[in-house]
Design a protein around this motif. Structure first.
Motif, PDB file in Angstrom:
ATOM      1  N   GLY A  58     -10.702   6.426 -12.421  1.00  0.00           N
ATOM      2  CA  GLY A  58      -9.754   6.902 -11.418  1.00  0.00           C
ATOM      3  C   GLY A  58      -8.840   7.962 -11.988  1.00  0.00           C
ATOM      4  N   ALA A  59      -7.779   8.257 -11.271  1.00  0.00           N
ATOM      5  CA  ALA A  59      -6.865   9.326 -11.676  1.00  0.00           C
ATOM      6  C   ALA A  59      -6.109   8.941 -12.947  1.00  0.00           C
ATOM      7  N   SER A  60      -6.013   9.880 -13.885  1.00  0.00           N
ATOM      8  CA  SER A  60      -5.234   9.660 -15.109  1.00  0.00           C
ATOM      9  C   SER A  60      -3.816  10.167 -14.858  1.00  0.00           C
ATOM     10  N   ILE A  61      -2.966   9.279 -14.371  1.00  0.00           N
ATOM     11  CA  ILE A  61      -1.593   9.620 -14.002  1.00  0.00           C
ATOM     12  C   ILE A  61      -0.639   8.655 -14.699  1.00  0.00           C
ATOM     13  N   PHE A  62       0.478   9.206 -15.193  1.00  0.00           N
ATOM     14  CA  PHE A  62       1.384   8.435 -16.032  1.00  0.00           C
ATOM     15  C   PHE A  62       2.826   8.712 -15.622  1.00  0.00           C
ATOM     16  N   ARG A  63       3.670   7.688 -15.758  1.00  0.00           N
ATOM     17  CA  ARG A  63       5.073   7.853 -15.394  1.00  0.00           C
ATOM     18  C   ARG A  63       5.924   8.320 -16.559  1.00  0.00           C
ATOM     19  N   THR A  64       5.467   8.115 -17.797  1.00  0.00           N
ATOM     20  CA  THR A  64       6.232   8.519 -18.980  1.00  0.00           C
ATOM     21  C   THR A  64       5.277   8.976 -20.077  1.00  0.00           C
TER      22      THR A  64
ATOM     23  N   GLU B 273       1.744   9.109  -6.163  1.00  0.00           N
ATOM     24  CA  GLU B 273       2.048  10.497  -5.835  1.00  0.00           C
ATOM     25  C   GLU B 273       3.118  11.053  -6.768  1.00  0.00           C
ATOM     26  N   GLU B 274       4.156  10.268  -7.028  1.00  0.00           N
ATOM     27  CA  GLU B 274       5.208  10.720  -7.937  1.00  0.00           C
ATOM     28  C   GLU B 274       4.648  10.960  -9.338  1.00  0.00           C
TER      29      GLU B 274
ATOM     30  N   VAL C 125     -12.132  -1.932 -25.558  1.00  0.00           N
ATOM     31  CA  VAL C 125     -11.836  -1.547 -24.173  1.00  0.00           C
ATOM     32  C   VAL C 125     -13.066  -0.913 -23.539  1.00  0.00           C
ATOM     33  N   THR C 126     -13.459  -1.434 -22.384  1.00  0.00           N
ATOM     34  CA  THR C 126     -14.587  -0.844 -21.651  1.00  0.00           C
ATOM     35  C   THR C 126     -14.107   0.227 -20.673  1.00  0.00           C
ATOM     36  N   LEU C 127     -12.990  -0.033 -19.999  1.00  0.00           N
ATOM     37  CA  LEU C 127     -12.369   0.986 -19.156  1.00  0.00           C
ATOM     38  C   LEU C 127     -10.930   0.582 -18.868  1.00  0.00           C
ATOM     39  N   TRP C 128     -10.140   1.562 -18.446  1.00  0.00           N
ATOM     40  CA  TRP C 128      -8.747   1.298 -18.082  1.00  0.00           C
ATOM     41  C   TRP C 128      -8.374   2.120 -16.859  1.00  0.00           C
ATOM     42  N   GLN C 129      -7.369   1.631 -16.136  1.00  0.00           N
ATOM     43  CA  GLN C 129      -6.927   2.276 -14.905  1.00  0.00           C
ATOM     44  C   GLN C 129      -5.412   2.461 -14.934  1.00  0.00           C
ATOM     45  N   CYS C 130      -4.969   3.558 -14.367  1.00  0.00           N
ATOM     46  CA  CYS C 130      -3.534   3.842 -14.289  1.00  0.00           C
ATOM     47  C   CYS C 130      -2.969   3.360 -12.963  1.00  0.00           C
ATOM     48  N   LEU C 131      -1.774   2.760 -13.013  1.00  0.00           N
ATOM     49  CA  LEU C 131      -1.063   2.324 -11.805  1.00  0.00           C
ATOM     50  C   LEU C 131      -2.035   1.634 -10.855  1.00  0.00           C
ATOM     51  N   PRO C 132      -2.623   0.530 -11.297  1.00  0.00           N
ATOM     52  CA  PRO C 132      -3.796  -0.017 -10.616  1.00  0.00           C
ATOM     53  C   PRO C 132      -3.530  -0.749  -9.312  1.00  0.00           C
ATOM     54  N   ASP C 133      -2.393  -1.445  -9.218  1.00  0.00           N
ATOM     55  CA  ASP C 133      -2.165  -2.284  -8.044  1.00  0.00           C
ATOM     56  C   ASP C 133      -0.694  -2.688  -7.995  1.00  0.00           C
ATOM     57  N   VAL C 134      -0.354  -3.445  -6.979  1.00  0.00           N
ATOM     58  CA  VAL C 134       1.027  -3.901  -6.792  1.00  0.00           C
ATOM     59  C   VAL C 134       1.109  -5.395  -7.049  1.00  0.00           C
ATOM     60  N   LEU C 135       2.028  -5.798  -7.912  1.00  0.00           N
ATOM     61  CA  LEU C 135       2.348  -7.207  -8.087  1.00  0.00           C
ATOM     62  C   LEU C 135       3.473  -7.567  -7.119  1.00  0.00           C
TER      63      LEU C 135
ATOM     64  N   SER D  27       0.829  -1.209   0.000  1.00  0.00           N
ATOM     65  CA  SER D  27       0.000   0.000   0.000  1.00  0.00           C
ATOM     66  C   SER D  27       0.862   1.257   0.000  1.00  0.00           C
ATOM     67  N   ALA D  28       1.934   1.230   0.785  1.00  0.00           N
ATOM     68  CA  ALA D  28       2.828   2.390   0.844  1.00  0.00           C
ATOM     69  C   ALA D  28       3.525   2.603  -0.495  1.00  0.00           C
ATOM     70  N   LEU D  29       3.957   1.507  -1.122  1.00  0.00           N
ATOM     71  CA  LEU D  29       4.614   1.614  -2.422  1.00  0.00           C
ATOM     72  C   LEU D  29       3.661   2.186  -3.457  1.00  0.00           C
ATOM     73  N   LEU D  30       2.437   1.661  -3.486  1.00  0.00           N
ATOM     74  CA  LEU D  30       1.461   2.126  -4.472  1.00  0.00           C
ATOM     75  C   LEU D  30       1.160   3.606  -4.279  1.00  0.00           C
ATOM     76  N   ALA D  31       0.981   4.022  -3.039  1.00  0.00           N
ATOM     77  CA  ALA D  31       0.711   5.434  -2.758  1.00  0.00           C
ATOM     78  C   ALA D  31       1.875   6.309  -3.207  1.00  0.00           C
ATOM     79  N   ASN D  32       3.092   5.862  -2.979  1.00  0.00           N
ATOM     80  CA  ASN D  32       4.271   6.634  -3.363  1.00  0.00           C
ATOM     81  C   ASN D  32       4.401   6.738  -4.877  1.00  0.00           C
ATOM     82  N   VAL D  33       4.181   5.612  -5.582  1.00  0.00           N
ATOM     83  CA  VAL D  33       4.267   5.622  -7.042  1.00  0.00           C
ATOM     84  C   VAL D  33       3.211   6.547  -7.636  1.00  0.00           C
TER      85      VAL D  33
END
Length: 213
Positions: A40-46, A23-24, A62-72, A15-21
Motif C-alpha cells: 500500500g501507500a508508504s506514508i508517514f506522520r514523522t 490524507e494528512e 518481516v514479510t510485509l508492512w503497512q502504514c496507517l493500517p486501520d483504526v483502533l 473510516s472518515a478518521l482513517l481517510a483524514n489521517v
C-alpha cells in the motif's frame, strides 16, 4: 438508535478518521523515498516513523508492512497506529513515539489484542545513532536497482564455495554493472544475501553471507 445503527455510525466515523489521517500523512515527505516491503501507500506522520520503516525493510523476519493500517477503537475513542507488521508467525501493530506527536492511548494495546495483533511502542530516542538504521538508509537507495543473472550467480557461487566474504571480495565478482555496490545492495534487499548491518557502517570489510531468513 438501534445497536446496528450505532455500529454503522461507529464504522463511518472510523473510516472518515482513517481517510483524514492518511490524507494528512500523504502531504508530508520524509527521506529516503524508496521502500521494499511496504504494502500500500508508504506514508508517514514523522521522520521517526519513516526511520522505523527503513528498519522493517531490512528485518529478515518481516514479510510485509503497512502504514496507517486501520483504526483502533475503545469506548467511542479512536486511534490510528503507525504500522501493521506481518511476520510468518505473527502480526504486530506499532506506534512510533516522538516529541512531535501525542503518545498513543493507554488502551491501544488492549484494542490491538482484541483484533488478534500484538502491540509495540518504539521511541524516536532509541533510534538516534543506530548504525543499522544508517546502513538501511544507504541500502534503500538501491531499492529499484536490478542485478543481472550473471552477477548474482557469481556472488552466490563465491559465498557458497568459500562461505562468508568481505564486501570487497563480492564487489570483484560484478562484471555486468557500472555500480558494483548497487548490485550487492540489491541482492541484499531482495534477500539473496545478507550483510552484517549492526557492527559498523557498510564498508570494504563488512561481512556478506547467504541469506538465512
Amino acid at each position: 438508535m438501534s445497536k446496528l445503527q450505532r455500529s454503522r455510525v461507529s464504522q463511518d466515523a472510523s473510516s472518515a478518521l482513517l481517510a483524514n489521517v492518511r490524507e494528512e500523512a500523504s502531504n508530508l515527505s520524509f527521506p529516503p523515498k524508496n521502500v521494499m516491503r511496504c504494502s500500500g501507500a508508504s506514508i508517514f506522520r514523522t521522520q521517526a516513523a519513516r526511520d522505523v520503516g527503513c528498519l522493517l525493510d531490512v528485518d529478515p523476519s518481516v514479510t510485509l508492512w503497512q502504514c496507517l493500517p486501520d483504526v483502533l477503537t475503545h469506548r467511542g475513542r479512536h486511534h490510528v497506529p503507525d504500522f501493521a507488521v506481518h511476520r510468518a508467525s505473527s502480526s504486530t501493530l506499532i506506534d512510533v513515539v516522538s516529541p512531535m506527536r501525542r503518545p498513543p492511548p493507554a488502551w491501544a494495546r488492549m484494542a490491538a489484542e482484541k483484533l488478534g495483533f500484538a502491540y509495540e511502542i518504539l521511541r524516536e530516542a532509541d533510534l538516534c545513532g543506530d548504525v543499522r538504521l544508517e546502513n538501511a538508509r544507504d541500502l534503500l537507495q538501491y531499492a529499484h536497482y536490478r542485478a543481472t543473472l550473471g552477477d548474482r550467480v557469481r556472488i552466490l557461487g563465491l559465498i557458497e564455495e568459500h562461505g562468508s566474504q568481505p564486501l570487497s571480495a563480492c564487489l570483484l565478482m560484478v562484471r555486468n554493472s557500472h555500480d558494483a555496490i548497487g548490485v550487492v545492495a540489491a541482492l541484499t534487499l531482495r534477500r539473496f544475501i545478507e550483510m552484517d548491518l549492526d557492527e559498523a557502517r557498510i564498508g570494504p570489510h563488512t561481512r556478506v553471507s547467504a541469506f538465512k531468513g
